[in-house]
Enzyme design. Structure first.
Site: not given
Length: 156
Positions: A44-45
């Protein structure tokens, strides 16, 4: 995923600052609406940073980025600060909007099945119609892929 050509469902959710945001607030702009599993996790980062890094070009294409997960507004605020994100994250803890956009379902991780957010993105046109969907996302290049797609629309 919802079908291309259909009207994107309206929603209202709080952003990282607790301000209620509606999809209709962005009428007249292209909307990159992406659903992701969890703040401050590796995939997600990578995805968020990929979008962040293309934001200036998205601005030039009259496009806004909106991320949605079931994380809290406080978690979103921390994620934005930690990764220097330059766009809005919305909180959907009861995953109602996530389900409306068919971004909730069965996932398999390390051989274990569970229900959760399916990583996907909708490109919504300035009139509020779904223009394109992405259900297979390479997190590290997602921003570049979307930028290339939006640029191709400008050239057409």
């Amino acid at each position: 995923m919802l079908e291309v050509g259909t009207t994107a469902p309206e929603f209202t959710l709080p952003d990282q600052d607790g301000i209620e945001r509606k999809l209709s607030d962005y009428k007249g702009k292209w909307v990159i609406l992406y659903f992701y599993p969890k703040d401050n996790t590796p995939g997600c980062t990578k995805e968020a940073c990929s979008l962040r890094d293309e934001k200036e070009d998205f601005d030039g294409l009259d496009a806004v980025i909106i991320g949605i997960s079931k994380d809290s507004t406080a978690s979103h605020k921390k994620f934005i600060t930690n990764q220097n994100l330059n766009f809005t994250l919305l909180s959907d803890p009861e995953h109602k909007v996530i389900e409306t956009y068919q971004a909730w379902g069965e996932k398999t991780f390390c051989g274990k099945k569970s229900m959760g957010i399916l990583r996907c993105t909708y490109i919504i046109d300035p009139e509020g119609k779904i223009n394109k969907t992405y259900d297979k996302v390479t997190t590290s290049t997602h921003g570049k892929v979307i930028k290339k797609y939006l640029e191709s629309l400008k050239e057409a």
